[in-house]
Design a protein around this motif. Structure first.
Motif, PDB file in Angstrom:
ATOM      1  N   ALA A  26      46.421  67.279 103.279  1.00  0.00           N
ATOM      2  CA  ALA A  26      47.475  68.136 102.727  1.00  0.00           C
ATOM      3  C   ALA A  26      47.659  67.850 101.243  1.00  0.00           C
ATOM      4  N   LYS A  27      47.661  68.886 100.435  1.00  0.00           N
ATOM      5  CA  LYS A  27      47.901  68.729  99.011  1.00  0.00           C
ATOM      6  C   LYS A  27      49.392  68.872  98.718  1.00  0.00           C
ATOM      7  N   PRO A  28      49.948  67.984  97.886  1.00  0.00           N
ATOM      8  CA  PRO A  28      51.376  68.087  97.589  1.00  0.00           C
ATOM      9  C   PRO A  28      51.666  69.180  96.581  1.00  0.00           C
ATOM     10  N   TYR A  29      52.910  69.618  96.556  1.00  0.00           N
ATOM     11  CA  TYR A  29      53.370  70.493  95.490  1.00  0.00           C
ATOM     12  C   TYR A  29      54.050  69.612  94.458  1.00  0.00           C
ATOM     13  N   PHE A  30      53.472  69.560  93.251  1.00  0.00           N
ATOM     14  CA  PHE A  30      54.009  68.740  92.171  1.00  0.00           C
ATOM     15  C   PHE A  30      55.066  69.520  91.403  1.00  0.00           C
ATOM     16  N   ILE A  31      56.240  68.922  91.216  1.00  0.00           N
ATOM     17  CA  ILE A  31      57.349  69.601  90.547  1.00  0.00           C
ATOM     18  C   ILE A  31      57.326  69.376  89.029  1.00  0.00           C
ATOM     19  N   GLY A  32      57.076  68.159  88.597  1.00  0.00           N
ATOM     20  CA  GLY A  32      57.174  67.815  87.177  1.00  0.00           C
ATOM     21  C   GLY A  32      56.042  68.391  86.338  1.00  0.00           C
ATOM     22  N   LYS A  33      56.097  68.119  85.041  1.00  0.00           N
ATOM     23  CA  LYS A  33      55.055  68.589  84.129  1.00  0.00           C
ATOM     24  C   LYS A  33      53.690  68.140  84.634  1.00  0.00           C
ATOM     25  N   PRO A  34      52.662  69.021  84.546  1.00  0.00           N
ATOM     26  CA  PRO A  34      52.606  70.275  83.781  1.00  0.00           C
ATOM     27  C   PRO A  34      53.064  71.527  84.523  1.00  0.00           C
ATOM     28  N   ASN A  35      53.669  71.402  85.684  1.00  0.00           N
ATOM     29  CA  ASN A  35      54.187  72.578  86.374  1.00  0.00           C
ATOM     30  C   ASN A  35      55.252  73.247  85.492  1.00  0.00           C
ATOM     31  N   ILE A  43      59.231  73.168  73.052  1.00  0.00           N
ATOM     32  CA  ILE A  43      59.066  71.865  73.675  1.00  0.00           C
ATOM     33  C   ILE A  43      58.336  70.950  72.712  1.00  0.00           C
ATOM     34  N   ILE A  44      58.799  69.713  72.634  1.00  0.00           N
ATOM     35  CA  ILE A  44      58.175  68.698  71.788  1.00  0.00           C
ATOM     36  C   ILE A  44      57.598  67.632  72.705  1.00  0.00           C
ATOM     37  N   GLY A  45      56.294  67.405  72.628  1.00  0.00           N
ATOM     38  CA  GLY A  45      55.662  66.431  73.500  1.00  0.00           C
ATOM     39  C   GLY A  45      54.518  65.705  72.826  1.00  0.00           C
ATOM     40  N   ASP A  46      54.008  64.689  73.518  1.00  0.00           N
ATOM     41  CA  ASP A  46      52.897  63.899  72.973  1.00  0.00           C
ATOM     42  C   ASP A  46      51.618  64.068  73.779  1.00  0.00           C
ATOM     43  N   ARG A  47      51.675  64.868  74.865  1.00  0.00           N
ATOM     44  CA  ARG A  47      50.502  65.040  75.725  1.00  0.00           C
ATOM     45  C   ARG A  47      50.106  66.514  75.770  1.00  0.00           C
ATOM     46  N   MET A  48      48.845  66.778  75.467  1.00  0.00           N
ATOM     47  CA  MET A  48      48.339  68.146  75.557  1.00  0.00           C
ATOM     48  C   MET A  48      48.278  68.621  76.999  1.00  0.00           C
ATOM     49  N   ASP A  49      47.931  67.702  77.923  1.00  0.00           N
ATOM     50  CA  ASP A  49      47.659  68.100  79.302  1.00  0.00           C
ATOM     51  C   ASP A  49      48.896  68.207  80.175  1.00  0.00           C
ATOM     52  N   THR A  50      50.058  67.868  79.651  1.00  0.00           N
ATOM     53  CA  THR A  50      51.295  68.045  80.413  1.00  0.00           C
ATOM     54  C   THR A  50      52.323  68.813  79.587  1.00  0.00           C
ATOM     55  N   ASP A  51      52.776  68.231  78.496  1.00  0.00           N
ATOM     56  CA  ASP A  51      53.842  68.836  77.699  1.00  0.00           C
ATOM     57  C   ASP A  51      53.429  70.182  77.100  1.00  0.00           C
ATOM     58  N   ILE A  52      52.301  70.188  76.405  1.00  0.00           N
ATOM     59  CA  ILE A  52      51.913  71.386  75.665  1.00  0.00           C
ATOM     60  C   ILE A  52      51.479  72.513  76.592  1.00  0.00           C
ATOM     61  N   SER A  81      52.316  73.017  79.720  1.00  0.00           N
ATOM     62  CA  SER A  81      53.458  73.562  80.469  1.00  0.00           C
ATOM     63  C   SER A  81      54.347  74.394  79.564  1.00  0.00           C
ATOM     64  N   GLY A  82      54.452  74.025  78.301  1.00  0.00           N
ATOM     65  CA  GLY A  82      55.209  74.836  77.354  1.00  0.00           C
ATOM     66  C   GLY A  82      54.574  76.193  77.134  1.00  0.00           C
ATOM     67  N   ILE A  83      53.265  76.205  76.937  1.00  0.00           N
ATOM     68  CA  ILE A  83      52.552  77.463  76.728  1.00  0.00           C
ATOM     69  C   ILE A  83      52.695  78.366  77.940  1.00  0.00           C
ATOM     70  N   GLU A  84      52.524  77.794  79.136  1.00  0.00           N
ATOM     71  CA  GLU A  84      52.597  78.598  80.356  1.00  0.00           C
ATOM     72  C   GLU A  84      54.018  79.081  80.648  1.00  0.00           C
ATOM     73  N   SER A  85      55.001  78.470  79.996  1.00  0.00           N
ATOM     74  CA  SER A  85      56.389  78.901  80.169  1.00  0.00           C
ATOM     75  C   SER A  85      56.844  79.832  79.047  1.00  0.00           C
ATOM     76  N   GLY A  86      55.942  80.157  78.116  1.00  0.00           N
ATOM     77  CA  GLY A  86      56.284  81.061  77.025  1.00  0.00           C
ATOM     78  C   GLY A  86      57.028  80.412  75.879  1.00  0.00           C
ATOM     79  N   LEU A  87      57.039  79.070  75.832  1.00  0.00           N
ATOM     80  CA  LEU A  87      57.725  78.346  74.767  1.00  0.00           C
ATOM     81  C   LEU A  87      56.821  78.170  73.557  1.00  0.00           C
ATOM     82  N   GLN A  88      57.432  77.973  72.399  1.00  0.00           N
ATOM     83  CA  GLN A  88      56.677  77.438  71.283  1.00  0.00           C
ATOM     84  C   GLN A  88      56.526  75.941  71.519  1.00  0.00           C
TER      85      GLN A  88
END
Length: 282
Positions: free
Chosen positions: A200-209, A229-238, A240-247
């Motif tokens: 069974a694969k879990p549903y992850f709630i936190g970034k990058p979701n 959103i201001i972050g230091d990780r491309m693979d989570t912060d950035i 997830s921001g892009i996919e949420s329509g944020l700058q």
């Protein structure tokens, strides 16, 4: 493949923005700030130079903000005191964790449900606060969060519940985290163990979701078009921001270096050395 209009707008905003601005900071129209904690505000157990002054600029300009963390271990009061001891004064309401996002998600899915929880006070308190029953008797969910006290017995029990039909939820996908003497296995690593045993694969709630970004925006009563959103990780912060329509703003005080940015198929709107360099529009 057909892209919907909102996704096209998001892509255009991010890519054209980089070309037109040519690396210059231009924050006009930004009213709301989602700020990652580790690597942006904190570096290990120390406050990043200029972070306190940046938060003060946000307050002076009347901008709303949330400090985000994927770590689900701590209750808000503990995090507030931790930041206070490091020299940063923020109210509890300005902190948002993956534990809170997980609790809000479960409340929308199955109010007043029952869960078997592997985690610490931040997660158990958040679930209690939305009326969940924490149980080891026929839970509807297995909820996995950060803890330093994972035990084989509790992991085995979680595996059996998932195999019996409990839904598998995980606060975040991070596979490692900082610990004394080096990295330690984190939520994602334990989730992989449970997945390997159950299929069974879990549903992850936190970034990058992007769910966590949208939940945070609702908490601020904010819209993505005037938020960043201001972050230091491309693979989570950035991402997830892009996919949420944020700058998006990538700061170089954490995980990602400027050279590594070019390896990703997406780019932040802006790159800065640290939050100390970010100006806030009035």
């Amino acid at each position: 493949m057909i892209l919907n209009s909102s996704l096209l707008v998001s892509i255009e905003k991010h890519f054209c923005g980089n070309e037109l601005l040519n690396g210059e900071m231009y924050m006009e129209g930004i009213k709301h700030y989602l700020i990652d904690m580790d690597g942006v505000i904190l570096q290990g157990t120390k406050l990043i130079p200029g972070a306190a002054e940046f938060i003060q600029r946000l307050r002076t300009k009347g901008a709303s903000f949330l400090i985000l963390t994927n770590n689900s271990r701590y209750i808000l009061r503990d995090l507030q005191v931790r930041l206070h001891d490091l020299g940063l004064e923020v109210p509890q309401e300005a902190i948002f964790t993956s534990a809170l996002a997980t609790a809000q998600f479960l409340h929308t899915q199955r109010p007043g449900g029952k869960a078997y929880v592997l985690g610490e006070a931040g997660l158990t308190t958040a679930l209690h606060d939305i009326g969940y029953i924490l149980t080891d008797q026929k839970p509807e969910y297995v909820v996995l969060g950060e803890t330093t006290t994972y035990s084989f017995e509790r992991i085995t029990r979680a595996i059996r519940f998932v195999m019996a039909g409990a839904r598998f939820i995980t606060t975040n996908p991070d596979v490692t985290g900082p610990g004394e003497g080096g990295i330690v296995p984190a939520t994602g690593a334990v989730a992989a163990l449970i997945s390997a045993a159950t299929g069974a694969k879990p549903y992850f709630i936190g970034k990058p979701n992007p769910l966590m970004m949208r939940t945070a925006l609702r908490t601020l009563d904010a819209h993505s078009e005037d938020s960043v959103i201001i972050g230091d990780r491309m693979d989570t912060d950035i991402v997830s921001g892009i996919e949420s329509g944020l700058q998006t703003i990538l700061v170089l005080t954490g995980v990602t270096t400027r050279e590594q940015v070019e390896r990703f198929p997406y780019r932040p709107t802006w790159i800065h050395k640290s939050v100390a360099d970010i100006e806030v529009e009035g």
